[in-house]
Design a protein around this motif. Structure first.
Motif, PDB file in Angstrom:
ATOM      1  N   TYR A 125       0.868  -1.180   0.000  1.00  0.00           N
ATOM      2  CA  TYR A 125       0.000   0.000   0.000  1.00  0.00           C
ATOM      3  C   TYR A 125       0.905   1.230   0.000  1.00  0.00           C
ATOM      4  O   TYR A 125       2.100   1.114   0.306  1.00  0.00           O
ATOM      5  CB  TYR A 125      -0.994   0.007   1.156  1.00  0.00           C
ATOM      6  N   ALA A 126       0.348   2.350  -0.389  1.00  0.00           N
ATOM      7  CA  ALA A 126       1.200   3.514  -0.593  1.00  0.00           C
ATOM      8  C   ALA A 126       0.532   4.772  -0.061  1.00  0.00           C
ATOM      9  O   ALA A 126      -0.673   4.807   0.129  1.00  0.00           O
ATOM     10  CB  ALA A 126       1.491   3.675  -2.080  1.00  0.00           C
ATOM     11  N   TYR A 127       1.331   5.757   0.222  1.00  0.00           N
ATOM     12  CA  TYR A 127       0.772   7.073   0.530  1.00  0.00           C
ATOM     13  C   TYR A 127       1.699   8.132  -0.028  1.00  0.00           C
ATOM     14  O   TYR A 127       2.879   7.878  -0.290  1.00  0.00           O
ATOM     15  CB  TYR A 127       0.563   7.250   2.039  1.00  0.00           C
ATOM     16  N   SER A 128       1.136   9.304  -0.203  1.00  0.00           N
ATOM     17  CA  SER A 128       1.935  10.412  -0.734  1.00  0.00           C
ATOM     18  C   SER A 128       1.874  11.531   0.293  1.00  0.00           C
ATOM     19  O   SER A 128       0.833  12.144   0.493  1.00  0.00           O
ATOM     20  CB  SER A 128       1.346  10.849  -2.078  1.00  0.00           C
ATOM     21  N   GLY A 129       2.989  11.738   0.988  1.00  0.00           N
ATOM     22  CA  GLY A 129       2.993  12.725   2.066  1.00  0.00           C
ATOM     23  C   GLY A 129       3.977  13.840   1.799  1.00  0.00           C
ATOM     24  O   GLY A 129       4.436  14.006   0.660  1.00  0.00           O
ATOM     25  N   LYS A 130       4.313  14.577   2.876  1.00  0.00           N
ATOM     26  CA  LYS A 130       5.164  15.741   2.658  1.00  0.00           C
ATOM     27  C   LYS A 130       6.582  15.345   2.247  1.00  0.00           C
ATOM     28  O   LYS A 130       7.261  16.084   1.565  1.00  0.00           O
ATOM     29  CB  LYS A 130       5.164  16.659   3.883  1.00  0.00           C
ATOM     30  N   GLU A 131       6.995  14.141   2.613  1.00  0.00           N
ATOM     31  CA  GLU A 131       8.342  13.703   2.224  1.00  0.00           C
ATOM     32  C   GLU A 131       8.338  12.970   0.878  1.00  0.00           C
ATOM     33  O   GLU A 131       9.321  12.349   0.501  1.00  0.00           O
ATOM     34  CB  GLU A 131       8.964  12.834   3.335  1.00  0.00           C
ATOM     35  N   GLY A 132       7.208  13.021   0.202  1.00  0.00           N
ATOM     36  CA  GLY A 132       7.121  12.383  -1.105  1.00  0.00           C
ATOM     37  C   GLY A 132       6.229  11.151  -1.067  1.00  0.00           C
ATOM     38  O   GLY A 132       5.491  10.943  -0.105  1.00  0.00           O
ATOM     39  N   ALA A 133       6.296  10.354  -2.118  1.00  0.00           N
ATOM     40  CA  ALA A 133       5.461   9.157  -2.200  1.00  0.00           C
ATOM     41  C   ALA A 133       6.207   7.986  -1.565  1.00  0.00           C
ATOM     42  O   ALA A 133       7.394   7.808  -1.787  1.00  0.00           O
ATOM     43  CB  ALA A 133       5.138   8.845  -3.648  1.00  0.00           C
ATOM     44  N   VAL A 134       5.486   7.224  -0.744  1.00  0.00           N
ATOM     45  CA  VAL A 134       6.114   6.099  -0.052  1.00  0.00           C
ATOM     46  C   VAL A 134       5.321   4.825  -0.327  1.00  0.00           C
ATOM     47  O   VAL A 134       4.088   4.825  -0.272  1.00  0.00           O
ATOM     48  CB  VAL A 134       6.189   6.356   1.473  1.00  0.00           C
ATOM     49  N   LEU A 135       6.052   3.764  -0.643  1.00  0.00           N
ATOM     50  CA  LEU A 135       5.434   2.470  -0.908  1.00  0.00           C
ATOM     51  C   LEU A 135       5.783   1.530   0.244  1.00  0.00           C
ATOM     52  O   LEU A 135       6.958   1.373   0.582  1.00  0.00           O
ATOM     53  CB  LEU A 135       5.992   1.917  -2.222  1.00  0.00           C
ATOM     54  N   ILE A 136       4.756   0.948   0.867  1.00  0.00           N
ATOM     55  CA  ILE A 136       4.976  -0.028   1.930  1.00  0.00           C
ATOM     56  C   ILE A 136       4.822  -1.409   1.295  1.00  0.00           C
ATOM     57  O   ILE A 136       3.846  -1.666   0.588  1.00  0.00           O
ATOM     58  CB  ILE A 136       3.917   0.105   3.057  1.00  0.00           C
ATOM     59  N   LEU A 137       5.760  -2.305   1.571  1.00  0.00           N
ATOM     60  CA  LEU A 137       5.760  -3.606   0.891  1.00  0.00           C
ATOM     61  C   LEU A 137       5.875  -4.764   1.874  1.00  0.00           C
ATOM     62  O   LEU A 137       6.692  -4.724   2.798  1.00  0.00           O
ATOM     63  CB  LEU A 137       6.979  -3.694  -0.037  1.00  0.00           C
ATOM     64  N   ARG A 138       5.058  -5.757   1.657  1.00  0.00           N
ATOM     65  CA  ARG A 138       5.222  -7.033   2.351  1.00  0.00           C
ATOM     66  C   ARG A 138       5.727  -8.006   1.283  1.00  0.00           C
ATOM     67  O   ARG A 138       5.043  -8.239   0.278  1.00  0.00           O
ATOM     68  CB  ARG A 138       3.882  -7.506   2.926  1.00  0.00           C
ATOM     69  N   VAL A 139       6.943  -8.517   1.475  1.00  0.00           N
ATOM     70  CA  VAL A 139       7.543  -9.373   0.439  1.00  0.00           C
ATOM     71  C   VAL A 139       7.866 -10.745   1.024  1.00  0.00           C
ATOM     72  O   VAL A 139       7.902 -10.917   2.242  1.00  0.00           O
ATOM     73  CB  VAL A 139       8.842  -8.728  -0.119  1.00  0.00           C
ATOM     74  N   ASP A 140       8.103 -11.707   0.149  1.00  0.00           N
ATOM     75  CA  ASP A 140       8.369 -13.066   0.644  1.00  0.00           C
ATOM     76  C   ASP A 140       9.774 -13.186   1.234  1.00  0.00           C
ATOM     77  O   ASP A 140      10.009 -14.046   2.069  1.00  0.00           O
ATOM     78  CB  ASP A 140       8.115 -14.119  -0.450  1.00  0.00           C
ATOM     79  N   ASP A 141      10.694 -12.343   0.808  1.00  0.00           N
ATOM     80  CA  ASP A 141      12.063 -12.429   1.327  1.00  0.00           C
ATOM     81  C   ASP A 141      12.534 -11.016   1.668  1.00  0.00           C
ATOM     82  O   ASP A 141      13.032 -10.280   0.800  1.00  0.00           O
ATOM     83  CB  ASP A 141      12.959 -13.086   0.264  1.00  0.00           C
ATOM     84  N   VAL A 142      12.371 -10.632   2.918  1.00  0.00           N
ATOM     85  CA  VAL A 142      12.613  -9.257   3.347  1.00  0.00           C
ATOM     86  C   VAL A 142      14.084  -8.856   3.139  1.00  0.00           C
ATOM     87  O   VAL A 142      14.388  -7.802   2.579  1.00  0.00           O
ATOM     88  CB  VAL A 142      12.214  -9.079   4.833  1.00  0.00           C
ATOM     89  N   GLN A 143      14.999  -9.727   3.561  1.00  0.00           N
ATOM     90  CA  GLN A 143      16.428  -9.379   3.490  1.00  0.00           C
ATOM     91  C   GLN A 143      16.892  -9.167   2.042  1.00  0.00           C
ATOM     92  O   GLN A 143      17.570  -8.189   1.734  1.00  0.00           O
ATOM     93  CB  GLN A 143      17.285 -10.460   4.174  1.00  0.00           C
ATOM     94  N   SER A 144      16.501 -10.074   1.165  1.00  0.00           N
ATOM     95  CA  SER A 144      16.924  -9.932  -0.245  1.00  0.00           C
ATOM     96  C   SER A 144      16.310  -8.698  -0.871  1.00  0.00           C
ATOM     97  O   SER A 144      16.927  -8.046  -1.713  1.00  0.00           O
ATOM     98  CB  SER A 144      16.494 -11.166  -1.054  1.00  0.00           C
ATOM     99  N   ALA A 145      15.095  -8.381  -0.458  1.00  0.00           N
ATOM    100  CA  ALA A 145      14.428  -7.202  -1.019  1.00  0.00           C
ATOM    101  C   ALA A 145      15.179  -5.945  -0.625  1.00  0.00           C
ATOM    102  O   ALA A 145      15.436  -5.069  -1.463  1.00  0.00           O
ATOM    103  CB  ALA A 145      12.984  -7.137  -0.518  1.00  0.00           C
TER     104      ALA A 145
END
Lengths: 429, 142
Positions: free
Chosen positions: B104-124
């Motif tokens: 999910y994503a939001y666009s705030g004062k620091e710009g656009a931010v994408l939050i991600l749930r991935v299968d391999d956090v470290q590699s991502a």
């Protein structure tokens, strides 16, 4: 251990002599009830026609509705001045059913409870907390006087305020409890929340609703008790009609006080031993309110094997009441089967609610079940997997496709009296 | 690498009126700020996912009110807030064979931010750092 060894271990010949004598006496006393005068007259049966125990099958049945129609005192066979107590059973529709007791009836009833409690090892050294309703419900006073008869220390705690109940168990060193199995489950949950181990408990007497063997395992583990099944109904005094002995393979029904038949609920034909059907009872030692062939609505069977404890023939644990039995797309379903399935699945709780609807002319069953707090990973996919698992396990046992809704932990109703877990919304169609 | 792992608060919720209000009210009462959130819905129930400024306090508060709460590790990436911004991030992860489970994503004062749930956090995290796109440190939120 026996409360009254002689009567509890009569030989078959002695027992049938006593039963026949008492059956004849019962037939005389029902002549004081207008309902039976008419019934027997229209069936062309006179008391002297009943010569053997088998002749009982010629007598007409009595149904719950007949008792309701007799409201309030239509089934009393003695003048009201001889009735020393009245109880009623909850009427889900219309008037309740009224039951009355003479002084002798109360003594007989207390004696039966005393037999049961002694049979499972309760003695005057025990401290007994009676966690059932003490009002019009027969469970409270029924057990109360039986426990006093054997000399146990009785705590008439009744229902409600579970934390206080737990405090009393700990503070008074309670060794034996009596309540419904669903309330026992609630008690275990609250005790665990309070981090209270209930160390003094050793025996749990559970009744007033059907419960499964897996629930027994669960209750024994969580409460630290040996759990015994108690069976009764107000029309037959109340609790105490039949009870498990320490073997816990079926319930001893007190044949000197209750003449037992198992019938096919549809055809009315008598079932053989080992065949499941509806329990029909002619009480043999009731004065205020004698009944003939009372249809209990409870499904059980007479067990073929004897019992090493030396008492007479047992009935199997009740699989459900015929009024609880749901017919879903032609398949018989008992709520106890659903409970049994849920107890096997760690990811969900044991509380549940069942909703039945008719959608596009088809019966649809929806089951609400709580997710087990510890098994929530935070992932939607894991929740869906749990939901599918419950659906599959239910389908394997019930042979029915159901809809399962996962709900938040602690949100389903907990029942202190009789559990009302089924809401059938098909009525009026 | 752990400095890039952000703890998302995941709350089990039945799909019925008032549940989100109850969660939001509880967070308001504790003066917990919600930085980003989304609702995932299945058959009759859902999971409310939120990035909050004080995750431990949120966990305790919601738990004490009877909610079923769990922590989920997610990562956050700044995107260029212009056409192609999402593509850039998705391509990096795709090339690294990392599967996005949800986002999910939001666009705030620091710009656009994408939050991600991935299968391999470290590699991502590694792939994002190596590509130059970068991964936001959890201290930016919590």
């Amino acid at each position: 251990m026996f409360w009254n060894q002689k009567i509890e271990t009569l030989t078959p010949a002695e027992l049938s002599d006593l039963q026949l004598k008492r059956l004849k006496k019962t037939l005389e006393s029902v002549q004081n009830v207008e309902f039976y005068q008419k019934q027997l007259k229209s069936a062309g049966i006179k008391p002297r026609d009943i010569r053997t125990l088998d002749d009982v099958s010629r007598l007409p049945f009595t149904r719950k509705q007949d008792l309701r129609d007799g409201y309030p005192f239509g089934f009393f066979a003695v003048p009201l001045r001889e009735v020393v107590r009245i109880h009623t059973t909850s009427g889900t529709t219309g008037k309740p059913t009224v039951v009355g007791y003479t002084r002798n009836d109360l003594a007989t009833w207390a004696d039966l409870i005393a037999r049961n409690m002694t049979m499972v090892g309760v003695t005057e050294d025990d401290v007994f907390q009676n966690m059932v309703n003490y009002g019009m419900f027969t469970g409270g006073l029924g057990f109360h006087y039986g426990a006093e008869a054997i000399g146990a220390t009785v705590i008439p705690s009744a229902t409600g305020n579970t934390r206080r109940q737990i405090e009393m168990i700990n503070d008074f060193g309670v060794t034996v409890i009596h309540c419904t199995p669903s309330y026992a489950m609630h008690l275990a949950e609250v005790a665990e929340e309070m981090d209270s181990p209930l160390e003094s408990l050793r025996i749990g007497l559970f009744g007033a609703e059907p419960w499964s063997d897996s629930m027994r395992t669960e209750l024994e583990k969580r409460l630290g008790v040996t759990a015994y099944d108690s069976y009764g109904l107000s029309e037959l005094f109340g609790p105490g009609v039949a009870f498990e002995c320490q073997e816990r393979e079926g319930l001893h029904i007190w044949h000197d006080c209750y003449l037992v038949e198992i019938i096919d609920p549809v055809t009315g034909e008598v079932c053989g031993d080992g065949e499941r059907g509806e329990l029909v009872v002619t009480p043999l030692a009731k004065e205020a309110m004698p009944l003939l062939r009372y249809r209990t609505g409870d499904i059980t069977m007479l067990m073929e094997d004897g019992c090493i404890c030396g008492r007479a023939k047992k009935i199997a644990r009740i699989t459900g009441r015929s009024d609880d039995m749901l017919v879903i797309r032609g398949i018989n379903v008992f709520p106890s089967q659903i409970e049994h399935v849920l107890l096997q699945i760690a990811e969900v709780g044991s509380q549940f609610m069942v909703y039945v609807d008719r959608i596009n002319h088809l019966d649809e069953m929806t089951i609400d079940v709580e997710i087990n707090r510890e098994y929530f990973s935070g992932e939607l996919a894991d929740l869906s997997r749990i939901q599918k698992k419950v659906v599959k396990e239910l389908r394997d046992t019930l042979e029915l496709r159901t809809t399962v809704r996962l709900v938040e932990p602690g949100t389903l109703p907990r029942f202190e009296g009789k559990a009302k877990r089924v809401i059938d919304r098909r009525n009026g169609l | 690498m752990d400095t890039y792992v952000i703890r998302q608060v995941s709350v089990f919720s039945e799909n019925r009126p008032g549940r989100l209000a109850a969660i939001a009210r509880a967070l308001q009462d504790e003066k917990i700020n919600i930085l980003a959130f989304s609702i995932a819905e299945a058959d009759g129930f859902g999971v409310v996912r939120a990035l909050v400024d004080r995750p431990d306090r949120a966990f305790e508060t919601l738990g004490s009110l009877g909610f079923n709460v769990a922590f989920t590790d997610v990562i956050a990436v700044k995107m260029r807030d212009e056409p192609g911004g999402l593509y850039e991030i998705a391509r990096i992860l795709g090339d690294a064979q990392i599967n996005i489970e949800y986002s999910y994503a939001y666009s705030g004062k620091e710009g656009a931010v994408l939050i991600l749930r991935v299968d391999d956090v470290q590699s991502a995290i590694q792939a994002l750092l190596e590509s130059g796109a970068g991964s936001m440190e959890s201290s930016a939120f919590q």
